[in-house]
Every structure is written in C-alpha cells, then in structure tokens.
Design an enzyme around this catalytic site. Structure first.
Site, PDB file in Angstrom:
ATOM      1  N   ASP A  17      -6.718  11.336  -2.245  1.00  0.00           N
ATOM      2  CA  ASP A  17      -7.244  10.116  -1.982  1.00  0.00           C
ATOM      3  C   ASP A  17      -4.990   9.843  -1.881  1.00  0.00           C
ATOM      4  O   ASP A  17      -4.553   9.755  -2.410  1.00  0.00           O
ATOM      5  CB  ASP A  17      -7.327   8.629  -2.398  1.00  0.00           C
ATOM      6  CG  ASP A  17      -7.459   7.632  -1.221  1.00  0.00           C
ATOM      7  OD1 ASP A  17      -6.922   8.453  -0.142  1.00  0.00           O
ATOM      8  OD2 ASP A  17      -6.751   6.581  -1.515  1.00  0.00           O
ATOM      9  N   ASP A  65      -3.287   6.556   0.106  1.00  0.00           N
ATOM     10  CA  ASP A  65      -3.180   5.352  -0.314  1.00  0.00           C
ATOM     11  C   ASP A  65      -3.410   4.615  -0.999  1.00  0.00           C
ATOM     12  O   ASP A  65      -4.827   4.519  -1.501  1.00  0.00           O
ATOM     13  CB  ASP A  65      -3.327   4.710   0.911  1.00  0.00           C
ATOM     14  CG  ASP A  65      -3.432   5.189   2.551  1.00  0.00           C
ATOM     15  OD1 ASP A  65      -1.498   4.910   2.672  1.00  0.00           O
ATOM     16  OD2 ASP A  65      -4.079   4.800   4.038  1.00  0.00           O
ATOM     17  N   GLY A  90      -9.462   0.901   1.266  1.00  0.00           N
ATOM     18  CA  GLY A  90     -10.089   2.210   1.474  1.00  0.00           C
ATOM     19  C   GLY A  90     -10.930   2.249   2.727  1.00  0.00           C
ATOM     20  O   GLY A  90     -11.245   3.766   2.870  1.00  0.00           O
TER      21      GLY A  90
HETATM   22  C1  G6P Z   1      -6.576   4.036   4.557  1.00  0.00           C
HETATM   23  C2  G6P Z   1      -6.700   2.872   3.795  1.00  0.00           C
HETATM   24  C3  G6P Z   1      -7.118   2.319   4.978  1.00  0.00           C
HETATM   25  C4  G6P Z   1      -6.792   2.174   6.475  1.00  0.00           C
HETATM   26  C5  G6P Z   1      -7.062   3.398   6.683  1.00  0.00           C
HETATM   27  C6  G6P Z   1      -6.898   3.925   7.832  1.00  0.00           C
HETATM   28  O1  G6P Z   1      -8.428   4.740   4.171  1.00  0.00           O
HETATM   29  O2  G6P Z   1      -6.483   2.879   2.539  1.00  0.00           O
HETATM   30  O3  G6P Z   1      -6.437   1.072   4.374  1.00  0.00           O
HETATM   31  O4  G6P Z   1      -7.136   0.649   7.438  1.00  0.00           O
HETATM   32  O5  G6P Z   1      -6.804   3.981   5.762  1.00  0.00           O
HETATM   33  O6  G6P Z   1      -6.081   3.850   8.269  1.00  0.00           O
HETATM   34  P1  G6P Z   1      -4.566   4.191   9.759  1.00  0.00           P
HETATM   35  O7  G6P Z   1      -3.292   4.145   9.160  1.00  0.00           O
HETATM   36  O8  G6P Z   1      -5.216   5.174  10.416  1.00  0.00           O
HETATM   37  O9  G6P Z   1      -4.783   2.291   9.865  1.00  0.00           O
HETATM   38 MG    MG Z   2      -7.361   4.727  -1.278  1.00  0.00          MG
END
Ligand code: G6P
Ligand code: MG
Length: 215
Positions: A10, A12, A48
């Site tokens: 993953d 982030d 996430g």
């Molecule tokens: C990841 C992060 C989330 C986020 C999601 C969508 O899973 O951990 O915090 O909401 O991605 O991200 P985006 O950049 O597409 O809004």
């Molecule tokens: Mg993450």
C-alpha cells in the site's frame, strides 16, 4: 512461504505519511462545513478508506445533494493536491529506498496496491515510480478495499500467483483485502488496529526484507 515472489505495498501510510495529508485535507473540508472531525475518528473510520466512503462518514446525518457531494470530493482533492505538490523524496519513510532495492536484488517483484487516484502523482513527487514492477491505483478497480480486487490486480501485473505474495498495509480494510486475496498480510501500526494479520510491525522505519517475511 519461504521466500515470496512478490511484495505488494500500500502507499499512503506505508511508504510515506500521506495518510496525514489525507486527514488534513478532510479536516479542512469538515471545518468548511462546520462538521467536527478528529484524528482518532480518522484512524478508526477513514484510514485506507476510499474518497467517497470517507466523505459519507464525515457527512453522516447531514443532508447533501449529489452535486454537493461531488463538489466536496473535488474540494477535498484540491486541498490534498496543495499538500502533496510540495512533497519531495525526503518524505519517503526512512530506509524505504534501501528496502525496495534489497527486495529487488533478492529477485522479488515489487508492486503497489493503493486505493488512491493520486497514487502516481505521489510516487512521482517521491521519485519512486521506477522502483515498481507494477502499480495498481484507484483508477484500476471498481471495488475498493476490503475487497481483494486491487491486490489481485497488482499480483497480475507482476505475474505472480496470489499465495506467493506478501501484502503490506497500514489500514485494517487493507489487511482484510490482502487476506481475501489469499496473500500473507503484514500490518504496519498498533496491533489493536488490525484483525488477523500474519505479522504486525509498529512502523516502517529502517525495515529490511527479513522483517517483512512471514512463516
Ligand atoms: C488511500 C488512502 C485514503 C484515501 C484513498 C482515496 O486508500 O489511504 O485515505 O481516501 O486512498 O484517495 P484519493 O487520493 O483517490 O482521494
Ligand atoms: Mg494506507
């Protein structure tokens, strides 16, 4: 599993702390709307979790039209962009590049499975894109984590059967996705956050390949 054939990360909250930037961007939006949002709620309900599902949690109990929902998702993304635009390779987790190099030189494929549509932008800002044999992001699959789809897709990009992969995640939804994909799951963060990972590491700092291996 003695040695995996692929390790799927993953992004982030694992290779960089963009989960904090996601929180700050949601917090900005929540403040605009006069809705409260705490770090604790972020950890428990938003970590996430996809963009729309995150917004649905924040605005629960409030009435908004679909147009307003779309506008708020775009606004949050603008706030998030303003934060990630300034990112540099200094924001890679300490030892992250050495770890990716170690994995590659052991002949193991490395891939990304991130729910974020901004994944490639962040990888570019961190100058990490070229390290990955496959990148699965928020534009690849319809069903987000905890569905296994994004991890299965990433395994396909590197031509490895899912039982020969290890997935690495900081969110419980991601651990559930990895397990549902039939992979071994390494969780990053406090053990109390997760259900059923194969291994838990409190953080990703200065880790080596052996730290990620699972029996
Ligand atoms: C990841 C992060 C989330 C986020 C999601 C969508 O899973 O951990 O915090 O909401 O991605 O991200 P985006 O950049 O597409 O809004
Ligand atoms: Mg993450």
């Amino acid at each position: 599993m003695s040695q995996p054939q692929a390790i799927i990360f993953d992004l982030d909250g694992v290779l960089t702390d963009t989960s904090e930037y996601h929180y700050q961007a949601w917090k900005h939006l929540a403040d605009d709307e006069g809705i409260s949002l705490t770090h604790e709620e972020n950890d428990e309900h938003l970590r996430g979790v996809g963009r729309r599902e995150s917004l649905m949690y924040i605005i629960r109990g409030h009435q908004y039209s679909e147009d307003q929902i779309q506008e708020m998702m775009e606004r949050k993304n603008r706030y998030y962009h303003a934060l990630i635009e300034r990112m540099t390779p200094k924001e890679i987790v300490p030892g992250g590049v050495a770890l990716l190099e170690e994995i590659k030189s052991a002949g193991i494929k490395v891939a990304i499975a991130s729910a974020s549509k901004n994944c490639r932008l962040v990888l570019d800002r961190l100058q990490l894109t070229s390290y990955f044999d496959g990148i699965a992001d928020g534009n690849c699959v319809v069903n987000g984590k905890p569905a296994p789809d994004i991890f299965v897709y990433a395994a396909g990009l590197v031509n490895v059967f899912t039982p020969n992969c290890i997935g690495v995640e900081d969110a419980d939804a991601g651990i559930q996705a990895i397990k549902a994909a039939g992979m071994k799951a390494v969780a990053i963060g406090p053990a109390s956050r997760f259900h059923g990972p194969d291994k838990v590491l409190p953080n990703m700092e200065n880790k080596h390949l052996k730290d990620l291996l699972v029996e």
